[in-house]
Design a protein around this motif. Structure first.
Motif, PDB file in Angstrom:
ATOM      1  N   ALA A 286      -0.372   4.063 -10.767  1.00 43.28           N
ATOM      2  CA  ALA A 286      -0.228   3.555  -9.399  1.00 43.28           C
ATOM      3  C   ALA A 286      -1.386   2.620  -9.051  1.00 43.28           C
ATOM      4  O   ALA A 286      -1.190   1.580  -8.406  1.00 43.28           O
ATOM      5  CB  ALA A 286      -0.158   4.716  -8.406  1.00 43.28           C
ATOM      6  N   LEU A 287      -2.598   2.961  -9.482  1.00 46.39           N
ATOM      7  CA  LEU A 287      -3.737   2.077  -9.244  1.00 46.39           C
ATOM      8  C   LEU A 287      -3.607   0.780 -10.038  1.00 46.39           C
ATOM      9  O   LEU A 287      -3.965  -0.298  -9.545  1.00 46.39           O
ATOM     10  CB  LEU A 287      -5.043   2.785  -9.595  1.00 46.39           C
ATOM     11  N   LEU A 288      -3.099   0.865 -11.254  1.00 44.31           N
ATOM     12  CA  LEU A 288      -2.880  -0.348 -12.046  1.00 44.31           C
ATOM     13  C   LEU A 288      -1.823  -1.247 -11.397  1.00 44.31           C
ATOM     14  O   LEU A 288      -1.965  -2.472 -11.381  1.00 44.31           O
ATOM     15  CB  LEU A 288      -2.474   0.020 -13.474  1.00 44.31           C
TER      16      LEU A 288
ATOM     17  N   ARG B  98      -1.293  16.260 -17.093  1.00 45.20           N
ATOM     18  CA  ARG B  98      -1.372  14.981 -17.796  1.00 45.20           C
ATOM     19  C   ARG B  98      -0.417  13.956 -17.196  1.00 45.20           C
ATOM     20  O   ARG B  98      -0.797  12.827 -16.907  1.00 45.20           O
ATOM     21  CB  ARG B  98      -1.096  15.165 -19.276  1.00 45.20           C
ATOM     22  N   ALA B  99       0.812  14.341 -16.955  1.00 50.13           N
ATOM     23  CA  ALA B  99       1.793  13.406 -16.386  1.00 50.13           C
ATOM     24  C   ALA B  99       1.381  12.974 -14.979  1.00 50.13           C
ATOM     25  O   ALA B  99       1.489  11.794 -14.625  1.00 50.13           O
ATOM     26  CB  ALA B  99       3.178  14.052 -16.352  1.00 50.13           C
ATOM     27  N   GLY B 100       0.885  13.908 -14.198  1.00 53.90           N
ATOM     28  CA  GLY B 100       0.473  13.578 -12.836  1.00 53.90           C
ATOM     29  C   GLY B 100      -0.689  12.611 -12.789  1.00 53.90           C
ATOM     30  O   GLY B 100      -0.676  11.647 -12.021  1.00 53.90           O
ATOM     31  N   THR B 101      -1.690  12.839 -13.619  1.00 59.27           N
ATOM     32  CA  THR B 101      -2.849  11.947 -13.591  1.00 59.27           C
ATOM     33  C   THR B 101      -2.532  10.587 -14.198  1.00 59.27           C
ATOM     34  O   THR B 101      -3.090   9.578 -13.772  1.00 59.27           O
ATOM     35  CB  THR B 101      -4.059  12.583 -14.298  1.00 59.27           C
ATOM     36  N   VAL B 102      -1.622  10.548 -15.178  1.00 57.72           N
ATOM     37  CA  VAL B 102      -1.205   9.242 -15.707  1.00 57.72           C
ATOM     38  C   VAL B 102      -0.479   8.450 -14.613  1.00 57.72           C
ATOM     39  O   VAL B 102      -0.675   7.240 -14.468  1.00 57.72           O
ATOM     40  CB  VAL B 102      -0.321   9.416 -16.969  1.00 57.72           C
TER      41      VAL B 102
ATOM     42  N   ILE C 261       0.834  -1.209   0.000  1.00 62.49           N
ATOM     43  CA  ILE C 261       0.000   0.000   0.000  1.00 62.49           C
ATOM     44  C   ILE C 261       0.863   1.251   0.000  1.00 62.49           C
ATOM     45  O   ILE C 261       0.484   2.286  -0.552  1.00 62.49           O
ATOM     46  CB  ILE C 261      -1.009   0.001   1.168  1.00 62.49           C
ATOM     47  N   LEU C 262       2.063   1.168   0.578  1.00 60.69           N
ATOM     48  CA  LEU C 262       2.964   2.320   0.545  1.00 60.69           C
ATOM     49  C   LEU C 262       3.448   2.607  -0.878  1.00 60.69           C
ATOM     50  O   LEU C 262       3.629   3.767  -1.249  1.00 60.69           O
ATOM     51  CB  LEU C 262       4.145   2.094   1.488  1.00 60.69           C
ATOM     52  N   VAL C 263       3.642   1.569  -1.683  1.00 54.05           N
ATOM     53  CA  VAL C 263       4.017   1.773  -3.086  1.00 54.05           C
ATOM     54  C   VAL C 263       2.894   2.496  -3.822  1.00 54.05           C
ATOM     55  O   VAL C 263       3.133   3.468  -4.549  1.00 54.05           O
ATOM     56  CB  VAL C 263       4.341   0.414  -3.756  1.00 54.05           C
ATOM     57  N   VAL C 264       1.663   2.044  -3.632  1.00 52.69           N
ATOM     58  CA  VAL C 264       0.523   2.671  -4.319  1.00 52.69           C
ATOM     59  C   VAL C 264       0.325   4.106  -3.819  1.00 52.69           C
ATOM     60  O   VAL C 264       0.152   5.028  -4.621  1.00 52.69           O
ATOM     61  CB  VAL C 264      -0.760   1.834  -4.127  1.00 52.69           C
ATOM     62  N   LEU C 265       0.367   4.316  -2.523  1.00 49.01           N
ATOM     63  CA  LEU C 265       0.194   5.670  -1.978  1.00 49.01           C
ATOM     64  C   LEU C 265       1.329   6.592  -2.410  1.00 49.01           C
ATOM     65  O   LEU C 265       1.102   7.783  -2.661  1.00 49.01           O
ATOM     66  CB  LEU C 265       0.089   5.626  -0.460  1.00 49.01           C
ATOM     67  N   GLY C 266       2.540   6.061  -2.492  1.00 43.49           N
ATOM     68  CA  GLY C 266       3.659   6.867  -2.967  1.00 43.49           C
ATOM     69  C   GLY C 266       3.470   7.297  -4.412  1.00 43.49           C
ATOM     70  O   GLY C 266       3.748   8.451  -4.781  1.00 43.49           O
ATOM     71  N   GLY C 267       2.991   6.380  -5.252  1.00 41.32           N
ATOM     72  CA  GLY C 267       2.713   6.734  -6.645  1.00 41.32           C
ATOM     73  C   GLY C 267       1.617   7.766  -6.768  1.00 41.32           C
ATOM     74  O   GLY C 267       1.716   8.713  -7.564  1.00 41.32           O
ATOM     75  N   VAL C 268       0.565   7.619  -5.986  1.00 38.65           N
ATOM     76  CA  VAL C 268      -0.534   8.594  -6.009  1.00 38.65           C
ATOM     77  C   VAL C 268      -0.039   9.951  -5.510  1.00 38.65           C
ATOM     78  O   VAL C 268      -0.365  10.998  -6.098  1.00 38.65           O
ATOM     79  CB  VAL C 268      -1.735   8.087  -5.178  1.00 38.65           C
ATOM     80  N   ALA C 269       0.768   9.960  -4.450  1.00 42.62           N
ATOM     81  CA  ALA C 269       1.303  11.225  -3.925  1.00 42.62           C
ATOM     82  C   ALA C 269       2.195  11.907  -4.958  1.00 42.62           C
ATOM     83  O   ALA C 269       2.100  13.124  -5.166  1.00 42.62           O
ATOM     84  CB  ALA C 269       2.074  10.976  -2.637  1.00 42.62           C
ATOM     85  N   LEU C 270       3.050  11.140  -5.633  1.00 44.64           N
ATOM     86  CA  LEU C 270       3.897  11.705  -6.674  1.00 44.64           C
ATOM     87  C   LEU C 270       3.045  12.294  -7.801  1.00 44.64           C
ATOM     88  O   LEU C 270       3.315  13.404  -8.284  1.00 44.64           O
ATOM     89  CB  LEU C 270       4.842  10.641  -7.230  1.00 44.64           C
ATOM     90  N   GLY C 271       2.005  11.587  -8.210  1.00 50.16           N
ATOM     91  CA  GLY C 271       1.124  12.092  -9.248  1.00 50.16           C
ATOM     92  C   GLY C 271       0.418  13.368  -8.836  1.00 50.16           C
ATOM     93  O   GLY C 271       0.269  14.294  -9.643  1.00 50.16           O
ATOM     94  N   LEU C 272      -0.028  13.431  -7.596  1.00 56.49           N
ATOM     95  CA  LEU C 272      -0.701  14.647  -7.120  1.00 56.49           C
ATOM     96  C   LEU C 272       0.255  15.826  -7.030  1.00 56.49           C
ATOM     97  O   LEU C 272      -0.123  16.969  -7.322  1.00 56.49           O
ATOM     98  CB  LEU C 272      -1.363  14.385  -5.771  1.00 56.49           C
ATOM     99  N   VAL C 273       1.513  15.567  -6.632  1.00 58.05           N
ATOM    100  CA  VAL C 273       2.501  16.646  -6.593  1.00 58.05           C
ATOM    101  C   VAL C 273       2.763  17.165  -8.001  1.00 58.05           C
ATOM    102  O   VAL C 273       2.837  18.379  -8.225  1.00 58.05           O
ATOM    103  CB  VAL C 273       3.806  16.159  -5.913  1.00 58.05           C
ATOM    104  N   LEU C 274       2.908  16.260  -8.973  1.00 56.84           N
ATOM    105  CA  LEU C 274       3.117  16.695 -10.355  1.00 56.84           C
ATOM    106  C   LEU C 274       1.906  17.460 -10.885  1.00 56.84           C
ATOM    107  O   LEU C 274       2.060  18.451 -11.615  1.00 56.84           O
ATOM    108  CB  LEU C 274       3.399  15.491 -11.254  1.00 56.84           C
TER     109      LEU C 274
END
Length: 145
Positions: free
Chosen positions: A82-84, A73-77, A53-66
């Motif tokens: 991360a969900l995939l 576009r890059a952030g939402t991708v 879950i930390l991997v997924v949350l880290g990816g979501v956090a990185l996307g939100l920061v971007l």
């Protein structure tokens, strides 16, 4: 003359019918979802036990920061990716800790559908969409005008 029994009472000479109930009256605990055990052994630290879950949350956090840094576009991708990744981990790993919320099937379908939808919408967003879906313009043209 015998009096009529009150509602809920049993008449004299009759046996009380068993009350069928399928579920317990009081829930004392809930069952852990399939694969909801620790992702690492008991001797590992708490973050190491919950690494999926930390991997997924880290990816979501990185996307939100971007996304907040004006790279929508890059952030939402990255959020969708991360969900995939979460769906892939839920499908392949035997224990994923807190990434397991419901049954394995439901979790995998939910992660994959939401991740795919976010990635596709990020690729179709205006201006200059990367993914062009022609029938969407027809739908908008007929529904708005």
């Amino acid at each position: 003359m015998a009096a009529e029994p009150e509602p809920g009472e049993v008449a004299a000479g009759e046996a009380a019918a068993p009350r069928p109930h399928r579920y317990a009256l009081w829930t004392r605990t809930t069952a852990r979802p399939q694969g909801g055990g620790r992702a690492a052994g008991r001797d590992a630290s708490a973050p190491a036990r919950q690494w999926p879950i930390l991997v997924v949350l880290g990816g979501v956090a990185l996307g939100l920061v971007l996304t907040a840094a004006d790279h929508f576009r890059a952030g939402t991708v990255i959020v969708g990716a991360a969900l995939l990744v979460g769906g892939a981990m839920r499908f392949t790993l035997p224990s994923v800790g807190m990434l397991a919320v419901r049954s394995r099937f439901t979790d995998v379908i939910t992660y994959l559908v939401l991740g795919t939808a976010i990635v596709l919408l990020a690729l179709m967003v205006q201006p200059d969409p990367i993914l062009d879906v022609p029938f969407l313009e027809d739908i908008i043209r007929f529904s708005v005008r």
